[in-house]
Design an enzyme around this catalytic site. Structure first.
Site, PDB file in Angstrom:
ATOM      1  N   LYS A  28       0.835  -1.195   0.000  1.00 50.57           N
ATOM      2  CA  LYS A  28       0.000   0.000   0.000  1.00 50.57           C
ATOM      3  C   LYS A  28       0.867   1.240   0.000  1.00 50.57           C
ATOM      4  CE  LYS A  28      -1.085   0.646   4.905  1.00 50.57           C
ATOM      5  NZ  LYS A  28      -2.159   0.704   5.874  1.00 50.57           N
ATOM      6  N   LYS A  85      -7.747  -5.747   0.099  1.00 47.52           N
ATOM      7  CA  LYS A  85      -8.431  -4.872   1.054  1.00 47.52           C
ATOM      8  C   LYS A  85      -9.000  -3.669   0.317  1.00 47.52           C
ATOM      9  CE  LYS A  85      -4.898  -3.949   3.552  1.00 47.52           C
ATOM     10  NZ  LYS A  85      -3.966  -3.487   4.579  1.00 47.52           N
TER      11      LYS A  85
END
Length: 164
Positions: A28, A85
């Site tokens: 991320k 996610k």
């Protein structure tokens, strides 16, 4: 059992995390926000580096148009990640988003993220479970504006865990 998740932005950081024993490599880009996505090429490079030695997770920034959401998820899944996610928005179309993504739960472990500081709707937890989602995370969207416990008391957190 407690596991260590290491968030990384590059192959070089993933190499360090693997060498130091991280249990999950989390792709991320924090400069893009709490759930900022890395470019697909970077995610694929990190997955290739991990070679199945550790699970790899990646973030999908949910497109505003639900018709594009599934394609964005499929692109990330095609990199070979184990978990995907995404921030489940507290919007009227949340149930539609869950239904659109549900078929992907057979290909990858989907994890919906709810933000305590954005008024999460726990009514969606049962829907996420029925749709085959692997998990739900509770986080804060605005880092530096308070801790999780500043937005939800222990009773609310206990209820969240119980429902999950």
């Amino acid at each position: 059992m407690t596991l260590m998740l290491a968030s990384v932005v590059s192959r070089a950081e993933a190499e360090i995390a693997l060498a130091q024993g991280a249990d999950i490599i989390d792709c991320k880009e924090p400069a893009r926000g709490a759930l900022g996505a890395l470019p697909l090429a970077a995610v694929a490079d990190i997955v290739a580096l991990a070679q199945g030695r550790r699970p790899v997770s990646a973030v999908v920034e949910l497109p505003h148009d639900i018709s594009h959401a599934r394609r964005a998820f499929e692109d990330v899944i095609d990199t070979g990640v184990d978990y995907v996610k995404f921030a489940l928005p507290a919007t009227p179309d949340a149930a539609e988003i869950i239904a659109t993504l549900a078929p992907l739960a057979t290909r990858v472990r989907l994890v919906a993220v709810l933000f305590a500081d954005l008024g999460p709707d726990f009514d969606h937890l049962a829907t996420l479970a029925r749709a085959g989602f692997h998990g739900v995370m509770l986080d804060t969207a605005h880092k530096g504006k308070g801790r999780l416990i500043d937005y939800m008391n222990v009773a609310a957190l206990t209820d969240f865990v119980r429902q999950c």
